[in-house]
Structures are given as structure tokens and as C-alpha cells.
Scaffold this active site. Structure first.
Site, mmCIF file in Angstrom:
data_model
loop_
_atom_site.group_PDB
_atom_site.id
_atom_site.type_symbol
_atom_site.label_atom_id
_atom_site.label_comp_id
_atom_site.label_asym_id
_atom_site.label_seq_id
_atom_site.Cartn_x
_atom_site.Cartn_y
_atom_site.Cartn_z
ATOM 1 N N LYS A 230 0.871 -1.233 -0.023
ATOM 2 C CA LYS A 230 -0.033 -0.227 0.222
ATOM 3 C C LYS A 230 0.882 1.572 -0.456
ATOM 4 O O LYS A 230 2.165 1.221 0.446
ATOM 5 C CB LYS A 230 -1.003 0.420 1.040
ATOM 6 C CG LYS A 230 -0.347 0.335 2.527
ATOM 7 C CD LYS A 230 -1.285 0.137 3.317
ATOM 8 C CE LYS A 230 -0.555 0.051 4.913
ATOM 9 N NZ LYS A 230 0.144 1.261 5.432
ATOM 10 N N ARG A 233 -1.738 4.940 2.599
ATOM 11 C CA ARG A 233 -3.148 4.692 3.201
ATOM 12 C C ARG A 233 -2.621 3.674 4.133
ATOM 13 O O ARG A 233 -1.877 3.193 4.356
ATOM 14 C CB ARG A 233 -3.631 3.998 2.429
ATOM 15 C CG ARG A 233 -3.915 4.439 1.109
ATOM 16 C CD ARG A 233 -4.943 3.349 0.050
ATOM 17 N NE ARG A 233 -6.114 3.150 0.904
ATOM 18 C CZ ARG A 233 -7.542 4.315 0.346
ATOM 19 N NH1 ARG A 233 -6.960 5.238 -0.315
ATOM 20 N NH2 ARG A 233 -8.158 4.233 0.925
ATOM 21 N N LYS A 259 0.968 -0.358 10.280
ATOM 22 C CA LYS A 259 1.265 0.000 9.343
ATOM 23 C C LYS A 259 1.396 1.494 9.337
ATOM 24 O O LYS A 259 0.240 2.304 9.221
ATOM 25 C CB LYS A 259 2.063 0.101 7.686
ATOM 26 C CG LYS A 259 2.325 -1.739 8.386
ATOM 27 C CD LYS A 259 3.801 -2.053 8.797
ATOM 28 C CE LYS A 259 4.103 -3.753 9.256
ATOM 29 N NZ LYS A 259 3.626 -3.932 10.730
ATOM 30 N N ASP A 260 2.676 2.306 9.072
ATOM 31 C CA ASP A 260 2.139 4.266 8.780
ATOM 32 C C ASP A 260 1.725 4.446 7.407
ATOM 33 O O ASP A 260 1.372 3.671 6.882
ATOM 34 C CB ASP A 260 3.238 4.440 8.302
ATOM 35 C CG ASP A 260 4.590 4.519 9.795
ATOM 36 O OD1 ASP A 260 5.686 3.224 9.695
ATOM 37 O OD2 ASP A 260 4.683 5.548 10.441
ATOM 38 N N LYS A 261 0.810 5.614 7.605
ATOM 39 C CA LYS A 261 -0.620 5.946 7.077
ATOM 40 C C LYS A 261 0.786 6.621 5.584
ATOM 41 O O LYS A 261 1.472 5.638 4.458
ATOM 42 C CB LYS A 261 -1.175 7.183 6.332
ATOM 43 C CG LYS A 261 -1.664 7.054 5.900
ATOM 44 C CD LYS A 261 -2.721 8.834 5.681
ATOM 45 C CE LYS A 261 -2.965 9.098 4.485
ATOM 46 N NZ LYS A 261 -3.495 10.383 4.185
#
Length: 627
Positions: A230, A233, A259-261
Site C-alpha cells: 500500500k 494509506r 503500518k504507517d500511513k
């Protein structure tokens, strides 16, 4: 270190931001790559635009963030090395921060295969078999209409296809639509003596409550595991989008960590009784998401099962010399960094999450409501400002709730609870906030205590083990004697998060826990709460972390908008790796390293650069740099 305004992530993406307007096979490879670069640039500009919009209203973003926290406010005070720091830009583009999960087997997770498992293809039974391929059943025009319907790009609420007299052929059309266009449901309607197959969206409550049953072979594992790639997001946003297209509840998915955006991330996901074929079809419909490496297993994934994460970080426009960079990264590799809880643990507004956590632990529920709902200075969405003002003026939960377009935020959930149960039943009303969000507050308080006490420990004794320190023996903590301390290093030492099931160091820093909590109106010897959820057992956390698999490279480049990382998706598209100009105008540090779970990459980068990572400080630096 300078963090661009886009790093701040004030707003989430719109619900349909990940839906792709077209399918990969319809576009030229270079067009796709150009689109991705354009999308990334637009998203960067949009997020920076939020800053500009605030400035136009008369108050700069830097002014608004002056009410925010700095590292010192949450106990982050020390460094472990004496090298000279230098500045740079972190997360200027989301592709500058790449995170690959490390599985419980210790393997770095990559997306490198989009094919359906061979064994799954061989399992197709008569019940699943189709007399003609799906692409033969629907015409190109019908596919276009259905694709537009699926992605909400037409004004119609349904698409009608005239059916054949043969029930078997109509059944084939039903199956082809549902298989090729996830998110659509079908029904047969009769009009003027003719039968039509009507396709329509069915992602509402009724469809979620009773999803369509699918045949599932007995010898196939119940869970389809896949790799989720991704871009820009967060994990829950991606899962909510997949849920919408597959007509599932989000809790049908499991994962080992979020997980981080603002990053490119790769992680393993599992979903109950959804075929790899259905998941693979989503690759045609979604942008900034890719699914692959499918397999069937008999178990879901569990939070915390991962061994850690591997990071590839680009720090652009660095000021340090090659020698300074070498010293800094060598120190990180050999000594490590203080395992502080990073700034994202404590929120970005003028009311830090740990203050709410302290009020919960003190059983001061009126203060909990006040802290969450009262007006606050600083950067916030306009509708939240109006909601807070209404609450301050009327103390009417229903009136304040009407100011919120989205009732799912913490403020909306609390107001809904107060409206439903009354202001005299705050504990029950607070319970409408999801459990993980509620626990976040008290864990944030634990974290600031841990950070503060670790800074005191390093101030007092430096980077060596001393009598009275704690080490783990199995799962139990042991207090070191003077003799034992001589055979241990700082890398063995742990410090406790406060709770009823931990012991504390026997030296004077350990006694400081009691003083710190007493000053907050809490008793370190009584961390059980009358509400079980808010009782803190405590835990142990290593003082120093030494990253593994550390490597680095200083890159020179001319175009500030080019990607400096070769991603899994680009490798699958046979895109060559970026080529760097050794005489380039700009310099960047590419840093690769692996960390165990629950450690913060920003704290490792902080140690390298020797700069405050708080949004408040970074915004001030960024404003100076831009001017």
C-alpha cells in the site's frame, strides 16, 4: 532534521481515494508510472495545501503548532552518541519511507507474485466450473458499464443486461459479474415479458450482515493469506476499503501489526474464506493498493506475531559531510539508540493523550470528558472546532454531535454515549469509544512515565549496567547485584512501564517512579483500577535498541521529485532502479535497518540527526527552511 508539512498527516484520505478509475491492462506501462508520480505529487501538494489554507486565515501553521508538544514534554531528552548531528528532510515524499514487515519466521515480506496458487486452480470443482470463460460471457460494452458502476463513475444506480431463456446461461452471467466486479450484487427481474439481470451495489448493512455463501473445498485452508502493498494509506483504511469491495466485515481480516500511513508499506494479511481469485480481481480496481503472494492456511494472523519491520528511509537535502554521516550511522549500528516511545504516541494537539490517560487512572471522569471535548488551541479540523465550541457553550451532547459530519471520531463516539446514557453515566458513555482507542490513553501515560524515567536513568548512570538495574531472566525481571552488573552491558538493561505486576530498579531512579506518580495523584503500588480494562499490569522494555541489517548510502540527484527507492511494485513492473547522478545538485542519505516490534524508526533517525522530531519543532525548522 526538517519535516515537510505533508509529514503531519492532519487529514485522512477520502473513502474512495484508493479506488482506481480503470484497469491496469487498459493503460501503457509508462502511463501508469507517470500517473503514480502525478498522484503522489498531487497528494503531497494537497496535504501541503492544508497548511496554506490555515495561513490564509491569518494564523500560520507554525503559530498553530506552538501549542503542541516537544520531545522534552514527553521525557525524550538524551542521545547515546557524541557525533555531530546534521539536518535533512524526512518524508518529503511518502515514497521516502518504505516499511517491509518481518514475518514470525524472520523473513522480510515482499510483494513479488500476483498469480493464483496452482493448487487453488486445480481445486476447482464441478460446482465452481464454468462452461465458458468469464471474458466470453460479458461483452466489452457490458464490462465498461459494470466497471463504471463498480467505481461510482456513472450516474446510474444499476446496470441491466438482458438475460437468455436458459437458466444456466443466466447463472453464468450472475457468476461472471460477481467474480469480475467485486462489490456488485445481482438479481433477476422480469419486464414486459423479458428477463433482465440487474447489477447493483450491495455494500450496505444488509449485505454486511448476511454475506453471500461461497463453496469452499474441505482440503483447502480456511484462511487466504496474502501480501498487501500500500502507498499513502494506513492499514485500517486499506482493510476498510477491501471490506467494502468484498462485502465483508473488517474483522474478517487479521494482521500482525498496523503500518504507517505516509509511507509505502508491505505486510501480510489473512482473510477468512475469500478465494485468491476474488482478491486478485481487486488489483484491477484499486489504486495505491496491490495484493499478491496468495496462499491458503488453517490459521489467521495475530497481533504482535511479527518479528519486526525493515525500514528503507530517504533523508533528503542533508547538510552533513560524508564523514559526519559515516560517524552517525556507524554509531547507530554499533551502539544503537534509546528505545523511547516516539512522538506519534502522544498526539499532536494541545491536549496530549497522556493527560486523558492520567485522568482515567485517577477515576476523574469529568476531567476525561473535559479534556476530550473542551475547546483547544492549535491545528484542528473546522468541524471539530465548531463541535467543541457548541459543547463549551451548551454542554448539550446532541447539539454538539450535530456539528460533526462524521460521528465515528472519538469526540463523536463520546458525545453519542453521553446523549444515549446521560452525563451522569460517563463511564458507560466512554465505553462507546472502541476499546483500543480507550486503552491508547492509559498506555500513552505509561509511555511518558517510561521515557522520563529512562532519561533519568541515563543521566544518573550513563551507558553501563549498575547495581540495582533490572535484566530479564525468561519473562521475570531480576535486580542486579554489584558483581552481576560487571558482567552485563546497557543492552541487557530493561526498565518497567508502571503496573501492578512489575518490580522497579532498587537504586534511586527506581524510587523516582513512586515520586513521579505521586505528583500525578497516583499510587505506584496500587495500579489496579475498579474497571478491569484500565488496570495496568505493566511490562518491561529494553533501554537501548541496536538495529540489525544496517546499511547506508549517500545519494546525489538533480530532480527533487523523483523516487529514490526501487519499490516492490516497480520491480514487478520490470521498472529499472533509479539512476543517480554522482555530480547531482542535491544530496540524500538512504538508510536501511531492521527493528523489533513496538520500536520507533523516528527515534533511530533522531539519534542519527540529533534533532527534535516533534511536529512543533519540525514545523518551526521547516518554516525557517522554506523562508
Amino acid at each position: 532534521m526538517i519535516l515537510c508539512p505533508s509529514f503531519l498527516n492532519m487529514d485522512e484520505s477520502s473513502p474512495t481515494a484508493g479506488e482506481k478509475r480503470g484497469c491496469p491492462e487498459d493503460e501503457d506501462h509508462q502511463d501508469l508510472l507517470a500517473k503514480r508520480a502525478k498522484v503522489e505529487e498531487q497528494q503531497d501538494e494537497e496535504e501541503e495545501g492544508k497548511v496554506s489554507g490555515d495561513e490564509e486565515q491569518g494564523e500560520t501553521f507554525a503559530d498553530m503548532m506552538k501549542h503542541g508538544l516537544t520531545e522534552v514534554d514527553v521525557g525524550i531528552c538524551n542521545y547515546v552518541s557524541d557525533h555531530q548531528g546534521f539536518s535533512g528532510i524526512l518524508k518529503e515524499r511518502y515514497s521516502d519511507f518504505v516499511v517491509n514487515e518481518i514475518s514470525k519466521e524472520g523473513k522480510i515480506v515482499h510483494l513479488d507474485d500476483l498469480t493464483i496458487p496452482k493448487e487453488a486452480q486445480e481445486e476447482i470443482t464441478k460446482e465452481e466450473a464454468k462452461p465458458a470463460t468469464e471474458s466470453d460471457i460479458l461483452t466489452e460494452e457490458q464490462k465498461k458499464q459494470l466497471g463504471d458502476l463498480q467505481l461510482f463513475t456513472n450516474k446510474e444506480s444499476s446496470v441491466s443486461i438482458e438475460g437468455d431463456d436458459s437458466k444456466d446461461k443466466r447463472t453464468q452471467v450472475h457468476k461472471a459479474i460477481k467474480s469480475q466486479f467485486p462489490g456488485l450484487e445481482t438479481k433477476t427481474e422480469e419486464k414486459d415479458g423479458r428477463r433482465f439481470i440487474v447489477a447493483y451495489h450491495a455494500a450496505g448493512k444488509k449485505a454486511l450482515a448476511a454475506p453471500r455463501k461461497h463453496f469452499w473445498p474441505k482440503n483447502r485452508g480456511s484462511f487466504c493469506h496474502f501480501v498487501l502493498y500500500k502507498e499513502n494509506r494506513d492499514t485500517m483504511d486499506a482493510i476498510n476499503l477491501l471490506s467494502k469491495f468484498l462485502r465483508l466485515r473488517p474483522n474478517m481480516f487479521s494482521y500482525m501489526g498496523t503500518k504507517d500511513k505516509r509511507a509505502i508499506t508491505v505486510q501480510e494479511i489473512a482473510v477468512l474464506k475469500i478465494t485468491a481469485e476474488r482478491l486478485a480481481h481487486l488489483n484491477k480496481c484499486l489504486m495505491n493498493l496491490k495484493l499478491g503472494n496468495f496462499s491458503y492456511k488453517n490459521h489467521p494472523l495475530k497481533l504482535g506475531e511479527l518479528q519486526g519491520n525493515h525500514f528503507t528511509v530517504i533523508i533528503r537535502n542533508i547538510s552533513g559531510t560524508d564523514n559526519q554521516v559515516h560517524q552517525a550511522v556507524t554509531s547507530l549500528k554499533q551502539t544503537g539508540f534509546i528505545n523511547y516511545y516516539g512522538m506519534q504516541r502522544f498526539g499532536t494537539t494541545a491536549v496530549p493523550t497522556q493527560q486523558v490517560g492520567r485522568a482515567i487512572l485517577k477515576n476523574d471522569w469529568n476531567q476525561v470528558v473535559d479534556l476530550i471535548l473542551k475547546p483547544r488551541p492549535g491545528a484542528e479540523k473546522e468541524f471539530l472546532v465548531r463541535c467543541r465550541e457548541e459543547w463549551a457553550k451548551t454542554q448539550d451532547p446532541e447539539a454538539a454531535l450535530k456539528k460533526l459530519p462524521n460521528k465515528r471520531c472519538v469526540e463523536g463516539q463520546l458525545l453519542r454515549g453521553l446523549s444515549k446514557f446521560g452525563k451522569k453515566n460517563i463511564v458507560t458513555a466512554f465505553g462507546l469509544i472502541p476499546r483500543n482507542n480507550r486503552l491508547m490513553y492509559i498506555h500513552s501515560y505509561q509511555s511518558v512515565v517510561w521515557n522520563t524515567m529512562v532519561s533519568r536513568r541515563i543521566d544518573a548512570f550513563g551507558l553501563k549496567a549498575v547495581e540495582g538495574d533490572l535484566v530479564l531472566r525468561g519473562t521475570k525481571a531480576h535486580i542486579l547485584s554489584e558483581e552481576e552488573a560487571e558482567s552485563h552491558s546497557i543492552h541487557d538493561i530493561v526498565m518497567p512501564l508502571p503496573g501492578y505486576d512489575v518490580i522497579y530498579p532498587s537504586h534511586h531512579v527506581g524510587k523516582g517512579y513512586k515520586e513521579l506518580l505521586s505528583a500525578d495523584g497516583l499510587d505506584v503500588d496500587n495500579m489496579r483500577h475498579q474497571i478491569k480494562d484500565y488496570s495496568l499490569a505493566g511490562a518491561y522494555r529494553r533501554v537501548l535498541i541496536r538495529p540489525s541489517d544496517v546499511s547506508w548510502e549517500v545519494i546525489q540527484y538533480d530532480d527533487p521529485k523523483i523516487s529514490l527507492v526501487h519499490t516492490d511494485f516497480e520491480k514487478m513492473e520490470n521498472k529499472p532502479p533509479p539512476v543517480f547522478n554522482t555530480e547531482g545538485k542535491y544530496r540524500a542519505l538512504r538508510l536501511d535497518f531492521s527493528l523489533p516490534p513496538s520500536t520507533y524508526a523516528t527515534m533511530a533517525i533522531r539519534e542519527v540527526l540529533k534533532l527534535d522530531t516533534s511536529i512543533k519543532k519540525q514545523t518551526q525548522l521547516n518554516t525557517t527552511w522554506l523562508n
